[in-house]
Design a protein around this motif. Structure first.
Motif, PDB file in Angstrom:
ATOM      1  N   GLN A   7      -7.200   6.454   5.438  1.00 42.98           N
ATOM      2  CA  GLN A   7      -6.532   7.883   5.212  1.00 42.98           C
ATOM      3  C   GLN A   7      -7.494   8.864   4.728  1.00 42.98           C
ATOM      4  OE1 GLN A   7      -2.988   7.301   3.111  1.00 42.98           O
ATOM      5  NE2 GLN A   7      -2.601   5.971   4.173  1.00 42.98           N
ATOM      6  N   THR A   8      -6.928  10.588   5.245  1.00 45.88           N
ATOM      7  CA  THR A   8      -7.713  11.367   4.902  1.00 45.88           C
ATOM      8  C   THR A   8      -7.621  11.621   2.981  1.00 45.88           C
ATOM      9  OG1 THR A   8      -8.196  11.996   7.028  1.00 45.88           O
ATOM     10  CG2 THR A   8      -8.704  14.124   5.390  1.00 45.88           C
ATOM     11  N   VAL A   9      -8.750  11.867   2.545  1.00 45.63           N
ATOM     12  CA  VAL A   9      -7.983  12.464   1.417  1.00 45.63           C
ATOM     13  C   VAL A   9      -7.734  13.573   1.108  1.00 45.63           C
ATOM     14  CG1 VAL A   9      -8.920  12.361  -1.500  1.00 45.63           C
ATOM     15  CG2 VAL A   9      -9.682  10.217   0.174  1.00 45.63           C
ATOM     16  N   PRO A  10      -6.517  14.065   0.747  1.00 48.03           N
ATOM     17  CA  PRO A  10      -6.610  15.105   0.770  1.00 48.03           C
ATOM     18  C   PRO A  10      -7.317  16.137  -0.350  1.00 48.03           C
ATOM     19  CG  PRO A  10      -4.687  14.207  -0.795  1.00 48.03           C
ATOM     20  CD  PRO A  10      -5.710  13.056   0.161  1.00 48.03           C
ATOM     21  N   THR A  11      -7.624  17.527  -0.255  1.00 46.97           N
ATOM     22  CA  THR A  11      -7.660  18.025  -1.280  1.00 46.97           C
ATOM     23  C   THR A  11      -6.833  18.705  -2.323  1.00 46.97           C
ATOM     24  OG1 THR A  11      -9.887  18.934   0.115  1.00 46.97           O
ATOM     25  CG2 THR A  11      -9.465  20.357  -1.258  1.00 46.97           C
ATOM     26  N   PRO A  12      -6.979  18.770  -3.467  1.00 50.21           N
ATOM     27  CA  PRO A  12      -5.712  19.402  -4.096  1.00 50.21           C
ATOM     28  C   PRO A  12      -6.262  21.031  -4.514  1.00 50.21           C
ATOM     29  CG  PRO A  12      -6.506  17.088  -5.118  1.00 50.21           C
ATOM     30  CD  PRO A  12      -7.683  18.020  -4.380  1.00 50.21           C
ATOM     31  N   ASP A  13      -5.002  21.492  -4.837  1.00 54.04           N
ATOM     32  CA  ASP A  13      -5.281  22.722  -5.165  1.00 54.04           C
ATOM     33  C   ASP A  13      -5.472  22.733  -6.552  1.00 54.04           C
ATOM     34  OD1 ASP A  13      -4.839  25.197  -5.980  1.00 54.04           O
ATOM     35  OD2 ASP A  13      -1.894  25.749  -5.667  1.00 54.04           O
ATOM     36  N   TYR A  19     -10.648  12.441  -9.022  1.00 61.90           N
ATOM     37  CA  TYR A  19      -8.734  13.400  -8.982  1.00 61.90           C
ATOM     38  C   TYR A  19      -8.203  12.574 -10.494  1.00 61.90           C
ATOM     39  CZ  TYR A  19     -10.792  15.507  -4.754  1.00 61.90           C
ATOM     40  OH  TYR A  19     -10.561  16.159  -3.719  1.00 61.90           O
ATOM     41  N   VAL A  20      -7.780  11.732 -11.152  1.00 61.27           N
ATOM     42  CA  VAL A  20      -7.464  11.087 -12.034  1.00 61.27           C
ATOM     43  C   VAL A  20      -7.789  11.840 -13.004  1.00 61.27           C
ATOM     44  CG1 VAL A  20      -7.844   8.853 -12.333  1.00 61.27           C
ATOM     45  CG2 VAL A  20      -5.634   9.355 -12.199  1.00 61.27           C
ATOM     46  N   ARG A  21      -8.803  11.652 -12.999  1.00 64.40           N
ATOM     47  CA  ARG A  21      -9.448  12.649 -14.496  1.00 64.40           C
ATOM     48  C   ARG A  21      -8.491  14.289 -15.034  1.00 64.40           C
ATOM     49  NH1 ARG A  21     -15.195   9.955 -14.061  1.00 64.40           N
ATOM     50  NH2 ARG A  21     -14.372   7.502 -15.233  1.00 64.40           N
ATOM     51  N   ASN A  22      -8.925  14.519 -13.906  1.00 64.78           N
ATOM     52  CA  ASN A  22      -8.242  16.378 -13.666  1.00 64.78           C
ATOM     53  C   ASN A  22      -6.897  16.360 -12.523  1.00 64.78           C
ATOM     54  OD1 ASN A  22     -10.617  18.172 -13.700  1.00 64.78           O
ATOM     55  ND2 ASN A  22     -11.271  16.143 -12.475  1.00 64.78           N
ATOM     56  N   GLY A  23      -6.413  15.367 -12.622  1.00 58.84           N
ATOM     57  CA  GLY A  23      -4.635  15.697 -12.758  1.00 58.84           C
ATOM     58  C   GLY A  23      -4.012  14.876 -11.276  1.00 58.84           C
ATOM     59  N   PHE A  24      -4.840  14.596 -11.020  1.00 57.69           N
ATOM     60  CA  PHE A  24      -4.226  14.830  -9.020  1.00 57.69           C
ATOM     61  C   PHE A  24      -4.073  13.420  -8.972  1.00 57.69           C
ATOM     62  CE2 PHE A  24      -7.405  18.647 -10.072  1.00 57.69           C
ATOM     63  CZ  PHE A  24      -6.109  19.511  -9.311  1.00 57.69           C
ATOM     64  N   SER A  25      -3.613  12.802  -9.057  1.00 60.26           N
ATOM     65  CA  SER A  25      -3.152  10.980  -9.085  1.00 60.26           C
ATOM     66  C   SER A  25      -3.093  10.389  -7.315  1.00 60.26           C
ATOM     67  CB  SER A  25      -1.867  10.960  -9.766  1.00 60.26           C
ATOM     68  OG  SER A  25      -2.896  10.487 -11.505  1.00 60.26           O
ATOM     69  N   GLU A  26      -2.039  12.222  -6.796  1.00 58.27           N
ATOM     70  CA  GLU A  26      -1.791  11.075  -5.280  1.00 58.27           C
ATOM     71  C   GLU A  26      -3.444  11.365  -5.499  1.00 58.27           C
ATOM     72  OE1 GLU A  26       0.846  10.697  -3.895  1.00 58.27           O
ATOM     73  OE2 GLU A  26       2.698  11.407  -5.338  1.00 58.27           O
ATOM     74  N   ALA A  27      -4.225  12.159  -4.906  1.00 60.95           N
ATOM     75  CA  ALA A  27      -4.992  12.453  -4.211  1.00 60.95           C
ATOM     76  C   ALA A  27      -6.127  11.068  -4.307  1.00 60.95           C
ATOM     77  CB  ALA A  27      -5.822  13.435  -4.526  1.00 60.95           C
ATOM     78  N   ALA A  28      -5.755  10.847  -5.988  1.00 66.28           N
ATOM     79  CA  ALA A  28      -6.114   9.390  -5.975  1.00 66.28           C
ATOM     80  C   ALA A  28      -6.724   8.604  -4.865  1.00 66.28           C
ATOM     81  CB  ALA A  28      -6.619   9.642  -7.191  1.00 66.28           C
ATOM     82  N   ALA A  29      -4.496   7.729  -5.587  1.00 66.28           N
ATOM     83  CA  ALA A  29      -3.880   7.537  -4.605  1.00 66.28           C
ATOM     84  C   ALA A  29      -4.679   7.111  -3.391  1.00 66.28           C
ATOM     85  CB  ALA A  29      -2.646   7.315  -4.769  1.00 66.28           C
ATOM     86  N   VAL A  30      -5.064   8.396  -2.900  1.00 66.57           N
ATOM     87  CA  VAL A  30      -5.123   7.981  -1.045  1.00 66.57           C
ATOM     88  C   VAL A  30      -6.800   7.305  -1.087  1.00 66.57           C
ATOM     89  CG1 VAL A  30      -6.091   9.101   0.462  1.00 66.57           C
ATOM     90  CG2 VAL A  30      -3.582   9.453  -1.061  1.00 66.57           C
ATOM     91  N   ALA A  31      -7.794   7.887  -2.157  1.00 63.09           N
ATOM     92  CA  ALA A  31      -8.843   7.445  -2.646  1.00 63.09           C
ATOM     93  C   ALA A  31      -9.021   5.827  -2.208  1.00 63.09           C
ATOM     94  CB  ALA A  31      -9.434   8.164  -2.916  1.00 63.09           C
ATOM     95  N   LEU A  32      -8.649   5.921  -3.204  1.00 62.40           N
ATOM     96  CA  LEU A  32      -7.972   3.936  -3.718  1.00 62.40           C
ATOM     97  C   LEU A  32      -8.383   3.430  -2.595  1.00 62.40           C
ATOM     98  CD1 LEU A  32      -7.644   4.701  -7.473  1.00 62.40           C
ATOM     99  CD2 LEU A  32      -9.439   3.541  -6.718  1.00 62.40           C
ATOM    100  N   TYR A  33      -6.886   3.982  -2.042  1.00 60.92           N
ATOM    101  CA  TYR A  33      -6.371   2.511  -0.491  1.00 60.92           C
ATOM    102  C   TYR A  33      -7.394   3.014   0.046  1.00 60.92           C
ATOM    103  CZ  TYR A  33      -4.619   1.803   4.105  1.00 60.92           C
ATOM    104  OH  TYR A  33      -4.218   1.767   5.225  1.00 60.92           O
ATOM    105  N   ASP A  34      -8.761   3.618   0.788  1.00 61.41           N
ATOM    106  CA  ASP A  34      -9.777   4.062   1.491  1.00 61.41           C
ATOM    107  C   ASP A  34     -10.567   3.378   0.551  1.00 61.41           C
ATOM    108  OD1 ASP A  34      -8.076   5.895   3.222  1.00 61.41           O
ATOM    109  OD2 ASP A  34      -9.525   7.585   2.623  1.00 61.41           O
ATOM    110  N   ALA A  35     -11.045   2.817  -0.506  1.00 60.65           N
ATOM    111  CA  ALA A  35     -11.881   2.011  -0.901  1.00 60.65           C
ATOM    112  C   ALA A  35     -11.158   0.526  -0.797  1.00 60.65           C
ATOM    113  CB  ALA A  35     -12.229   2.294  -2.781  1.00 60.65           C
ATOM    114  N   SER A  36     -10.443  -0.032  -0.825  1.00 58.16           N
ATOM    115  CA  SER A  36      -9.378  -0.862  -0.528  1.00 58.16           C
ATOM    116  C   SER A  36      -9.862  -1.696   0.945  1.00 58.16           C
ATOM    117  CB  SER A  36      -8.565  -1.564  -1.251  1.00 58.16           C
ATOM    118  OG  SER A  36      -7.334  -0.061  -0.353  1.00 58.16           O
TER     119      SER A  36
END
Length: 555
Positions: A33-39, A81-98
């Motif tokens: 999935q494309t990891v979203p770019t957070p605001d 992303y999760v350290r900066n408060g963007f858990s939704e984007a972090a979830a996608v990045a880790l999905y892609d890692a898996s």
């Protein structure tokens, strides 16, 4: 793992291998999935800029690598992303890692952790179960899965999981503690008492469990035992180390202890310069001529570019304690910041005469000899440094670099092998061996094979920039240049993510040798590395933390 590694055991013709590789990569890409770019508009400007820089580097690197190195890069982006408060984007990045590395339970586990944070327990259950299917050893997976099952109402499933864990890992108090609390919730008071007492026997300090034990005794009608347990209750919980989650989230700075000057030194080593300066100000307010405090303050001020202040403080310290090795070392460090190599050299020699067992003087004099290309003299300084600090891997890194610069990499192999004989499981020493055995012409084929094995073990334990780049050298030494490029690209990303552009530049230099020339470097670190060049300390590169320069980057 690259597609080349996946298919190397098959005997298909080369064309068939290439076709399979294309199919594999296309399939993997189709799952991503494309990891979203957070605001990032609500972040501080500097933080937003750094986040954008690291995302741009991620986009640049991910196109050129596959397998575990690519999975790691996605996971690092998720952690960022999760350290900066963007858990939704972090979830996608880790999905892609898996998806990139579907046999690695780490990425499924961290997906589950973030799913729990986002209140998506059904997803978390599936992720934790997938992690457990792939990794039966990492116990936190079981406990987080059990908690998730309880929250979803599957108490029987949670109990079976915990009972299996308690049976298989009978020395771990967490499983018994959770079983006791679960039994208490189900009003199975006798089971609760047994399990909680088992947990306390394994971890007597976990006095928070007495609260639950008191409730279990009360449920049995045993008022006396309940009162006794309640009287022992505290707030120390039973815990289990979870380095994956610790690494995912930012951690608070460690506490400092010791004398006021020791606290200031610790704060400086942690990079908490403001707090260190405040601590030193308190010391100097009570005693303006405290030579040790003045010396440390001078080092800090010099590292920050406040040369006039540093000069004044070190002169006062020298007047107060002219025969102090620490003060003279500090005088040399201030001189380095002023660009006066000769004055620094004299100060370090004077410190060594004052205290022949003060290890820092050997490191700093070794560096000074490296700057003069006096490699034999540098070797002797660094060798004594290893004698005084035999458990310091950085000491051996300097010694190895000096011996390689002297043209004696066989001697360097002997030095690092001797260190590993005493400390066979020291990961930093192992990494030095991997680098050296992979690049030294005198290394035997057996030593290079061991280096590859070590490199893979280290990468699996911690795939940071140092271990990634060491494994890249080992791959190149075995003719696996494509894999070498992939692991080196991961090291570049790690360095950029950490804001260490100097190390990133060195990693890129080595990667060009892999890519353009299909060539193994002739040194364990690039020739421009600080181990070889030993540049003068300056505000741009100094570590105000210590009495000595910061360890050179692990490029």
């Amino acid at each position: 793992m690259s597609t080349r590694k996946i298919f190397k055991s098959f005997s298909a013709p080369l064309f068939g291998l290439l076709a399979l590789a294309v199919v594999f990569d296309a399939h993997a890409d189709s799952l991503l999935q494309t990891v979203p770019t957070p605001d990032t508009s609500k972040l501080a400007p500097d933080a937003a800029k750094q986040l954008a820089t690291e995302r741009a580097e991620f986009e640049k690197l991910r196109a050129g690598i596959v397998g575990p190195p690519l999975a790691r890069i996605y996971a690092d982006l998720g952690a960022l992303y999760v350290r900066n408060g963007f858990s939704e984007a972090a979830a996608v990045a880790l999905y892609d890692a898996s998806q990139v590395s579907p046999n690695d339970g780490r990425w499924f586990y961290l997906r589950g952790v973030i799913a729990r944070e986002l209140k998506r327990n059904d997803e978390a259950r599936a992720d934790f179960q997938a992690a457990l299917d792939r990794d039966k050893v990492y116990l936190p997976i079981r406990y987080r899965l059990a908690n998730t099952l309880i929250d979803l109402g599957d108490v029987a499933g949670a109990r079976k999981l915990l009972e299996d864990t308690a049976r298989e890992h009978a020395q771990q108090p967490v499983a018994f503690a959770m079983l006791g609390q679960l039994a208490l919730r189900q009003k199975r008071y006798a089971d609760a008492v047994d399990s909680l007492n088992s947990a306390l026997k394994l971890d007597p300090k976990a006095n928070e469990l007495y609260k639950h034990l008191a409730d279990a005794y009360a449920g049995q009608g045993n008022t006396k035992a309940a009162d006794e347990a309640r009287a022992k209750a505290g707030d120390v919980t039973v815990t289990l180390d979870d380095p994956l989650v610790t690494g995912l989230y930012a951690v608070a700075p460690p506490q400092v202890s010791g004398t006021p000057i020791e606290q200031a030194q610790t704060l400086a080593r942690q990079g908490r310069i403001g707090a260190a300066r405040e601590k030193l100000a308190d010391i100097l307010k009570a005693n303006p001529k405290d030579a040790d405090a003045l010396a440390l303050s001078a080092r800090i001020e010099a590292s920050m570019g406040n040369i006039v202040i540093a000069q004044s403080e070190i002169e006062t310290a020298l007047k107060a304690k002219p025969d102090s090795a620490i003060v003279n070392i500090s005088s040399g460090i201030v001189a380095e910041h002023m660009g006066d190599d000769a004055k620094a050299y004299d100060a370090y020699r004077r410190a060594q005469r004052l205290d022949a067992k003060y290890a820092d003087s050997y490191l700093l004099l070794g560096n000074a000899e490296m700057r003069r290309s006096h490699y034999a003299q540098a070797v002797e300084q660094y060798r004594q440094f290893t004698v005084l600090q035999p458990d310091n891997a950085i000491a051996y890194a300097h010694l190895v670099a000096a011996q390689v610069a002297q043209g004696k990499c066989a001697d360097a192999l002997q030095s690092i092998n001797g260190a590993l004989t005493r400390r066979a499981k020291d990961g930093d020493l192992m990494q030095i061996f991997v680098r050296l055995a992979s690049t030294c012409p005198a290394a035997s084929p057996q030593e290079r094979d061991v280096a590859l094995d070590y490199g893979q073990v280290l990468y699996k334990q911690s795939s940071g920039a140092g271990n990634s780049s060491a494994l890249a050298l080992a791959m190149a030494a075995h003719g696996k240049f494509k894999e070498a490029q992939e692991y080196q690209a991961e090291a570049i990303f790690d360095a950029v993510r950490a804001g260490d552009m100097a190390s990133a530049a060195l990693y890129k230099t080595t990667n060009q040798q892999f890519f353009d020339k299909k060539q193994v470097p002739d040194r364990p670190w690039p020739a421009q590395h600080a181990y070889f060049t030993a540049p003068l300390l300056s505000p741009a590169r100094a570590a105000p933390a210590a009495a000595v320069p910061a360890p050179a980057p692990k490029s």
